[in-house]
Design a protein around this motif. Structure first.
Motif, PDB file in Angstrom:
ATOM      1  N   GLN A 245       0.821  -1.222   0.000  1.00  0.00           N
ATOM      2  CA  GLN A 245       0.000   0.000   0.000  1.00  0.00           C
ATOM      3  C   GLN A 245       0.849   1.265   0.000  1.00  0.00           C
ATOM      4  O   GLN A 245       0.457   2.303   0.543  1.00  0.00           O
ATOM      5  CB  GLN A 245      -0.981  -0.004   1.172  1.00  0.00           C
ATOM      6  N   TRP A 247       1.394   3.712  -2.210  1.00  0.00           N
ATOM      7  CA  TRP A 247       0.835   4.184  -3.478  1.00  0.00           C
ATOM      8  C   TRP A 247       1.793   5.100  -4.223  1.00  0.00           C
ATOM      9  O   TRP A 247       1.898   5.027  -5.465  1.00  0.00           O
ATOM     10  CB  TRP A 247      -0.489   4.892  -3.224  1.00  0.00           C
ATOM     11  N   GLU A 380      -4.893   2.451 -10.009  1.00  0.00           N
ATOM     12  CA  GLU A 380      -5.359   2.393  -8.630  1.00  0.00           C
ATOM     13  C   GLU A 380      -4.519   3.276  -7.718  1.00  0.00           C
ATOM     14  O   GLU A 380      -5.049   4.010  -6.863  1.00  0.00           O
ATOM     15  CB  GLU A 380      -5.339   0.947  -8.130  1.00  0.00           C
ATOM     16  N   ARG A 384      -5.620   6.326  -5.195  1.00  0.00           N
ATOM     17  CA  ARG A 384      -5.429   6.154  -3.753  1.00  0.00           C
ATOM     18  C   ARG A 384      -4.440   7.179  -3.203  1.00  0.00           C
ATOM     19  O   ARG A 384      -4.596   7.657  -2.069  1.00  0.00           O
ATOM     20  CB  ARG A 384      -4.971   4.727  -3.454  1.00  0.00           C
ATOM     21  N   SER A 419     -14.090   5.752  -3.876  1.00  0.00           N
ATOM     22  CA  SER A 419     -14.476   4.409  -3.464  1.00  0.00           C
ATOM     23  C   SER A 419     -15.127   3.646  -4.615  1.00  0.00           C
ATOM     24  O   SER A 419     -14.883   2.442  -4.786  1.00  0.00           O
ATOM     25  CB  SER A 419     -15.435   4.487  -2.270  1.00  0.00           C
ATOM     26  N   TYR A 422     -12.380   2.396  -6.809  1.00  0.00           N
ATOM     27  CA  TYR A 422     -11.698   1.222  -6.258  1.00  0.00           C
ATOM     28  C   TYR A 422     -12.511  -0.046  -6.516  1.00  0.00           C
ATOM     29  O   TYR A 422     -11.951  -1.096  -6.848  1.00  0.00           O
ATOM     30  CB  TYR A 422     -11.488   1.385  -4.751  1.00  0.00           C
TER      31      TYR A 422
END
Length: 490
Positions: A245, A247, A380, A384, A419, A422
């Motif tokens: 994670q 990003w 993604e 994010r 959201s 995602y």
């Protein structure tokens, strides 16, 4: 790990890929110093091939690792309850003695030790001047880059199966033993687990060291698909950082190999690009511009009957897995005109993948990574990292989506919130990479449960939450028995 020691010391030094054992003298040896495996360039190249051969095993990247990544999740239902073909992984009843739990661990560590033996020997012989006139500095660098990258792939793979994801405790949970030197005796079996974060640090150290050493382009499509080069390493780093994670790092690494606008390509090194045809990716010669790394097979070198991807996904196999058509899953989410759906095969009321169609001779290449993944990783991560849907992120998602579903393109206005984006990209990944081992990684990196499964005659499987001990595999019984410092998963 005595069983692994026997494999790695004997085979990692004496065997190499395919017929490459012809480069070695068939004389008995009693110690590492007796072996003359660095005497000629041919013998060194044979050892490089040997590292790939270990990774290419059907017990690892030659098939089963990808299968585990899909059948543990929600998109497939088995024809058979045969434990040999991963039924325990499908219904989450694995124990320390389960075949796949033991065999995958053993093969990955055998690969790691093969790499370590080679890297140690290569460095020693180079430092002592024994490779003068045998290989060049550029060749030394390339061989090192390949070994380091293969080792990084190995440790990343272990983390996905046997350890809690990085997002649980920022990597503070137990990882796996970090073996970065060659095991030369069974006395070296005992080694405690490093943390997940420490293993990720080693993975990134290996990849970052390998990147500047690696060749930019072999000049041959098959070599560019089956051997590590610079852009292979960069691409794999986007997967590693995505699972951590991180990003911002996904964005910065992917920028090295993704152009700023469509059509997206790598503008230096091997010219990665999406293949125009989705189905064409999985047809001979399996060396498209999209194929970042794949494990090759021939009629004389196969992954083995119950290891190869065709055995697990062909309608012809009595032990294969078919698509779960229940609502909310990949099959139901695909439009009827989507090439990824129209390419499925209907047999006896069940839908099967046709990505891996050579059920007879098992020569389909096993994909490790494709450029489509890099584009979706970047899309993604952009959203994010910034918390908002951007045009670039939508364009990257559409590049993958509209190749197979031309009328299914999104606009920024398609997403009321980040959201929603995602959700869309996770669904796209679930569809795009069916049978390629990505689904479990995606669920775990986001700390999502394994959804409940209705397998019909194969039974139902309850939801597996991230807090469950069944969320990851147990540590193998052999490792617990032979490594006195090893601890079980809890």
């Amino acid at each position: 790990m005595r069983n692994i020691f026997k494999i790695t010391i004997v085979f990692a030094l004496l065997l190499t890929a395919g017929c490459s054992t012809k480069y070695l003298d068939p004389v008995p040896q009693t110690s590492l110093s007796d072996l003359s495996v660095f005497d000629t360039k041919d013998r060194i190249v044979a050892q490089v091939n040997g590292m790939y051969d270990y990774m290419n095993s059907g017990a690892f990247m030659g098939g089963r690792f990808q299968v585990y990544g899909d059948v543990r999740a929600d998109n497939f239902i088995p024809k058979s309850s045969n434990l040999v073909t991963n039924f325990a992984s499908w219904n989450h009843t694995e124990v320390s003695s389960t075949n796949e739990v033991q065999n995958c661990w053993g093969q990955i560590y055998a690969t790691i030790n093969c790499v370590n033996v080679f890297l140690d020997g290569l460095k020693t012989n180079w430092d002592e001047g024994k490779l003068d006139g045998i290989i060049t500095q550029d060749e030394l660098d390339q061989y090192r880059s390949e070994g380091l990258t293969i080792r990084a792939i190995c440790y990343f793979s272990l983390l996905q199966l046997y350890c809690k994801p990085y997002n649980q405790g920022n990597g503070a949970n137990p990882g796996v033993p970090l073996r970065i030197k060659a095991m030369k005796s069974s006395e070296e079996n005992d080694l405690a687990r490093s943390t997940v974060a420490e293993v990720y640090t080693q993975i990134l150290n290996d990849l970052n060291e390998a990147e500047p050493l690696a060749i930019e382009d072999y000049g041959d499509p098959v070599m560019n698909t089956t051997r590590v080069h610079r852009n292979t390493i960069i691409a794999f780093k986007t997967r590693v950082y995505l699972n951590m994670q991180d990003w911002a790092k996904v964005v910065s690494e992917s920028a090295k190999i993704v152009s700023s606008s469509a059509p997206f390509t790598a503008t230096s090194g091997v010219a990665f690009a999406l293949n125009p045809s989705f189905t064409g990716i999985f047809e001979p010669p399996y060396a498209t511009s999209e194929s970042i790394l794949s494990m090759p097979f021939t009629t004389t070198s196969t992954p083995g009957t119950q290891n190869g991807l065709p055995h697990y996904y062909s309608y012809l196999s009595s032990e294969s897995y078919f698509l779960n058509t229940n609502p909310g899953l990949a099959y139901a989410a695909m439009d009827a005109t989507d090439a990824r759906k129209t390419s499925l095969l209907l047999s006896d009321g069940k839908y099967f993948l046709t990505k891996f169609s050579d059920y007879t001779t098992l020569t389909d290449y096993a994909p490790v990574m494709r450029y489509a993944e890099v584009l979706l990783n970047r899309a993604e991560a952009i959203v994010r990292a910034g918390g908002a849907v951007t045009q670039e992120a939508v364009d990257l998602l559409n590049a993958v989506r509209t190749r197979s579903f031309p009328t299914g393109g999104y606009t920024v206005a398609s997403f009321a919130s980040a959201s929603d984006f995602y959700t869309a990209i996770l669904q796209e990944r679930s569809i795009e990479f069916l049978g390629e081992g990505i689904r479990t990684m995606d669920l775990q990196r986001l700390n999502l449960p394994f959804p409940a499964k209705d397998g019909g005659a194969m039974g139902t499987v309850l939801e597996i939450p991230p807090t469950s001990i069944g969320y990851i595999w147990p540590i193998p019984a052999n490792e617990l028995s032979l490594n006195k410092l090893m601890t079980p998963n809890q």
